[in-house]
Design an enzyme around this catalytic site. Structure first.
Site, PDB file in Angstrom:
ATOM      1  N   THR A   1      43.253  24.974  42.449  1.00 38.53           N
ATOM      2  CA  THR A   1      42.049  25.724  41.886  1.00 38.53           C
ATOM      3  C   THR A   1      42.685  26.598  41.152  1.00 38.53           C
ATOM      4  OG1 THR A   1      41.179  24.794  44.012  1.00 38.53           O
ATOM      5  CG2 THR A   1      40.537  27.042  43.413  1.00 38.53           C
TER       6      THR A   1
ATOM      7  N   GLY B   1       0.719  -0.981   0.428  1.00 42.23           N
ATOM      8  CA  GLY B   1       0.245  -0.660  -0.373  1.00 42.23           C
ATOM      9  C   GLY B   1       0.858   1.235  -0.015  1.00 42.23           C
TER      10      GLY B   1
ATOM     11  N   GLN C   1       5.013  -5.529  -6.210  1.00 42.19           N
ATOM     12  CA  GLN C   1       3.363  -5.547  -6.477  1.00 42.19           C
ATOM     13  C   GLN C   1       3.788  -4.868  -7.416  1.00 42.19           C
ATOM     14  OE1 GLN C   1       0.108  -4.571  -4.119  1.00 42.19           O
ATOM     15  NE2 GLN C   1      -1.266  -5.952  -5.131  1.00 42.19           N
TER      16      GLN C   1
ATOM     17  N   ASP D   1       0.698  -2.999   8.624  1.00 40.71           N
ATOM     18  CA  ASP D   1       0.676  -2.398   9.202  1.00 40.71           C
ATOM     19  C   ASP D   1       0.293  -2.289  10.261  1.00 40.71           C
ATOM     20  OD1 ASP D   1      -1.620  -2.731   7.491  1.00 40.71           O
ATOM     21  OD2 ASP D   1      -1.435  -1.248   7.089  1.00 40.71           O
TER      22      ASP D   1
ATOM     23  N   ARG E   1      -1.409   9.076   3.786  1.00 44.59           N
ATOM     24  CA  ARG E   1      -1.740   9.614   4.662  1.00 44.59           C
ATOM     25  C   ARG E   1      -0.974   9.974   5.965  1.00 44.59           C
ATOM     26  NH1 ARG E   1      -7.051   6.551   5.629  1.00 44.59           N
ATOM     27  NH2 ARG E   1      -6.339   4.879   4.459  1.00 44.59           N
TER      28      ARG E   1
HETATM   29  C1  UD1 Z   1      -8.680  -5.289   4.511  1.00 47.67           C
HETATM   30  C2  UD1 Z   1     -10.230  -6.190   4.089  1.00 47.67           C
HETATM   31  C3  UD1 Z   1     -10.831  -5.485   4.617  1.00 47.67           C
HETATM   32  C4  UD1 Z   1     -10.760  -6.227   6.386  1.00 47.67           C
HETATM   33  C5  UD1 Z   1      -9.114  -5.044   6.820  1.00 47.67           C
HETATM   34  C6  UD1 Z   1      -8.271  -5.242   8.229  1.00 47.67           C
HETATM   35  C7  UD1 Z   1      -9.761  -6.921   1.908  1.00 47.67           C
HETATM   36  C8  UD1 Z   1     -10.074  -6.659   0.873  1.00 47.67           C
HETATM   37  N1  UD1 Z   1      -9.900  -5.905   2.707  1.00 47.67           N
HETATM   38  O1  UD1 Z   1      -9.394  -4.157   3.751  1.00 47.67           O
HETATM   39  O2  UD1 Z   1     -11.432  -7.387   4.762  1.00 47.67           O
HETATM   40  O3  UD1 Z   1     -12.009  -5.979   7.029  1.00 47.67           O
HETATM   41  O4  UD1 Z   1      -7.883  -5.289   5.618  1.00 47.67           O
HETATM   42  O5  UD1 Z   1      -7.778  -4.343   8.180  1.00 47.67           O
HETATM   43  O6  UD1 Z   1      -9.443  -7.295   2.020  1.00 47.67           O
HETATM   44  N2  UD1 Z   1      -2.188  -4.314   0.379  1.00 47.67           N
HETATM   45  C9  UD1 Z   1      -0.411  -4.454  -1.075  1.00 47.67           C
HETATM   46  N3  UD1 Z   1      -1.538  -3.802  -2.036  1.00 47.67           N
HETATM   47  C10 UD1 Z   1      -3.572  -3.875  -2.367  1.00 47.67           C
HETATM   48  C11 UD1 Z   1      -3.531  -3.581  -1.757  1.00 47.67           C
HETATM   49  C12 UD1 Z   1      -2.844  -4.100   0.060  1.00 47.67           C
HETATM   50  O7  UD1 Z   1       0.410  -5.203  -0.596  1.00 47.67           O
HETATM   51  O8  UD1 Z   1      -3.511  -3.645  -3.665  1.00 47.67           O
HETATM   52  C13 UD1 Z   1      -1.518  -3.891   0.823  1.00 47.67           C
HETATM   53  C14 UD1 Z   1      -2.045  -2.897   2.315  1.00 47.67           C
HETATM   54  O9  UD1 Z   1      -0.297  -2.445   2.287  1.00 47.67           O
HETATM   55  C15 UD1 Z   1      -2.043  -3.215   3.604  1.00 47.67           C
HETATM   56  C16 UD1 Z   1      -2.957  -4.509   3.282  1.00 47.67           C
HETATM   57  O10 UD1 Z   1      -2.861  -5.008   2.219  1.00 47.67           O
HETATM   58  O11 UD1 Z   1      -1.029  -4.160   4.700  1.00 47.67           O
HETATM   59  C17 UD1 Z   1      -4.639  -3.840   3.428  1.00 47.67           C
HETATM   60  O12 UD1 Z   1      -5.129  -3.541   2.573  1.00 47.67           O
HETATM   61  P1  UD1 Z   1      -6.481  -2.743   2.984  1.00 47.67           P
HETATM   62  O13 UD1 Z   1      -6.244  -1.501   1.875  1.00 47.67           O
HETATM   63  O14 UD1 Z   1      -4.650  -1.349   3.870  1.00 47.67           O
HETATM   64  O15 UD1 Z   1      -7.262  -3.247   3.163  1.00 47.67           O
HETATM   65  P2  UD1 Z   1      -8.729  -2.797   3.516  1.00 47.67           P
HETATM   66  O16 UD1 Z   1      -9.268  -1.952   2.751  1.00 47.67           O
HETATM   67  O17 UD1 Z   1      -8.548  -2.021   4.890  1.00 47.67           O
HETATM   68 CA    CA Z   2      -6.433  -1.798   5.780  1.00 46.59          CA
END
Ligand code: UD1
Ligand code: CA
Length: 465
Positions: free
Chosen positions: A426, A12, A79, A109, A16
């Site tokens: 001193t 990700g 990725q 994270d 932010r």
């Molecule tokens: C994800 C889950 C959600 C869960 C939540 C918990 C999915 C679709 N949803 O949502 O069900 O409740 O986590 O926190 O998985 N990442 C990548 N590559 C990408 C996208 C994300 O490496 O293309 C990594 C991000 O860096 C992060 C993790 O995957 O560490 C989770 O991604 P994030 O976008 O935060 O998922 P959520 O929408 O929070």
């Molecule tokens: Ca998340």
């Protein structure tokens, strides 16, 4: 069963954080954010770890993991674009061999994740489950994916918040924590069949749960809400770090250390039994504290080694140095890099030591600058002494041999040596070596002019009128 592969999703963008440093490398209680997930996976039994990163962060993440996990292979894969958690997991599996039969998936994270959150998922895999998901019941489940169960309670899938109808958003309270264990073959097949026809146009790892439901079974294991604490911005970073500091303090307390109030101790620090860490103390980096040490209020120690029985009085600052055993430091002392303050030595209030060695029982109790010094055992450095170690170009050493006495307000112009048992009077400015047992004195002779005080006062008073 053989090999457990851990996959850490960390590609990700972390926008932010508003930072040039990749989000997953921001320090949390002394370790990079990402470190906590890797450590939990390794402790839960992973024999190999693949971290999914973005092109921009790969080199800095590589540099970190290479040094931190010497006994477990940790590799990174890129990725190419953030197409969703399912795509990220697929990239990881494509890059790793076929040797692992089970896979543990975590996010990079979530610094409060523990091995005890992951291990039950791995343990749940077996005849009735090919995939296990960590879940949690929340009063306010908004934003999270929700666990779907059929009439008999079996897990049938996960639906993302954004893909839910508004009626179901409030009623489904069991959320997906984003930690999974799965049989490798089922995970691979499920990922291969993913589609991105959802609200975000992404490949969802969560969709593999429905695949597992019809291929060996899916279960959800309820765990603590800590695993959910994710870091997206610096406010969340601060909250997660405070929680981790509380957890670390508790760990030391249970191991026999008194930790008071809001003392903040990095995860990397070690502390011996019966030591006391007072409120407002900050212990950082590779700091190692022996047994029965007192670190009093407000002191800050970074990469410092403190020997048994040493007392560090309030508001002292120590960095990359070794002190003790049974030394007395502070209050208000500063011990800078390269210093070695020996057994029972004293560095008192408003004393600064830089790259200075002090032998057993040597004392500098008040107001001194000890720069590039080599001070023998039992030597005494009076108040106001300054080691003049720098001429604007080079730094030189001041050597004070065993048992020497340096009178108050002396300047020792380095390089210079004060001999064994020698005495510096001193107010002396020492520019030449002082032989053993000699007295060095350099000051103008005192003259007393009798009756002068009142004469001067009368003269000055008259002038003022
Ligand atoms: C994800 C889950 C959600 C869960 C939540 C918990 C999915 C679709 N949803 O949502 O069900 O409740 O986590 O926190 O998985 N990442 C990548 N590559 C990408 C996208 C994300 O490496 O293309 C990594 C991000 O860096 C992060 C993790 O995957 O560490 C989770 O991604 P994030 O976008 O935060 O998922 P959520 O929408 O929070
Ligand atoms: Ca998340």
């Amino acid at each position: 069963m053989s090999g457990l592969l851990a996959v850490i999703l960390a590609a990700g963008q972390g926008k932010r954080m508003k930072s040039r440093l990749p989000k997953v490398l921001h320090p949390v209680a002394g370790r990079p954010l990402l470190h906590h997930s890797i450590a939990a996976a390794v402790e839960a039994g992973a024999s190999r770890v693949v971290v999914v990163v973005s092109e921009e962060t790969k080199s800095s993440v590589d540099a970190h993991v290479a040094s931190e996990f010497p006994s477990t292979p940790v590799v990174t894969v890129v990725q190419p674009s953030p197409r969703g958690t399912g795509d990220a997991a697929r990239v990881a599996l494509d890059a790793s061999g076929e040797d692992a039969d089970r896979v543990l998936v975590l996010c990079g994270d979530t610094p409060l994740i523990r091995a005890s959150d992951c291990a039950p998922l791995v343990a749940a895999l077996g005849d009735s489950a090919s995939m296990a998901v960590l879940s949690c019941e929340l009063d306010d489940p908004r934003g999270y994916g929700r666990i779907l169960r059929d009439g008999s309670g079996r897990v049938t899938g996960i639906v993302e918040d954004r893909d839910l109808s508004s009626e179901r958003r409030g009623s489904l309270r069991e959320v997906n924590a984003g930690v999974y264990a799965a049989r490798a073959d089922v995970l691979r097949a499920g990922l291969a069949g993913l589609r991105n026809d959802n609200a975000q146009g992404e490949y969802y790892l969560t969709d593999v749960v429905a695949h597992a439901h019809s291929n060996g079974g899916a279960v959800a294991v309820k765990g603590s809400a800590d695993a959910l604490v994710g870091v997206n911005d610096r406010s969340q970073l601060a909250h997660a770090e405070e929680a981790l500091f509380r957890r670390i303090a508790e760990r030391h307390r249970l191991a026999g250390v008194t930790v008071r109030g809001d003392a903040r101790i990095d995860d990397t620090v070690t502390i011996g039994e019966d030591s006391t860490i007072e409120a407002g103390v900050r212990l950082r980096g590779k700091t190692k504290i022996g047994a029965s040490v007192l670190v009093d209020v407000g002191s800050v120690l970074t990469d410092a080694t403190v020997g048994e029985g040493t007392k560090i009085h309030p508001y002292s600052v120590l960095e990359e140095c070794a002190v003790g055993p049974r030394a007395l430091i502070g209050p208000f002392a500063r011990v800078r890099p390269g210093s070695e303050i020996g057994e029972e030595a004293h560095v008192g209030n408003f004393v600064e030591a830089k790259k200075t060695k002090m032998g057993k029982g040597a004392k500098a109790n008040h107001l001194a600058y000890l720069g590039d010094g080599d001070i023998g055992p039992g030597a005494n450095i009076g108040a106001g002494t300054i080691f003049c170690n720098y001429d604007g170009f080079t730094k030189s050493v001041t050597t004070i041999a065993e048992g020497a006495f340096i009178g108050s307000d002396s300047q020792l112009v380095a390089p210079v040596r004060i001999g064994v048992g020698a005495y510096v009077a001193t107010g002396t400015t020492v520019t030449q070596d002082v032989p053993d047992d000699a007295l060095a004195i350099s000051r103008t002779k005192q003259e007393n002019k009798l009756g002068y005080a009142s004469r001067i006062k009368r003269r000055l008073a008259a002038k003022k009128k």
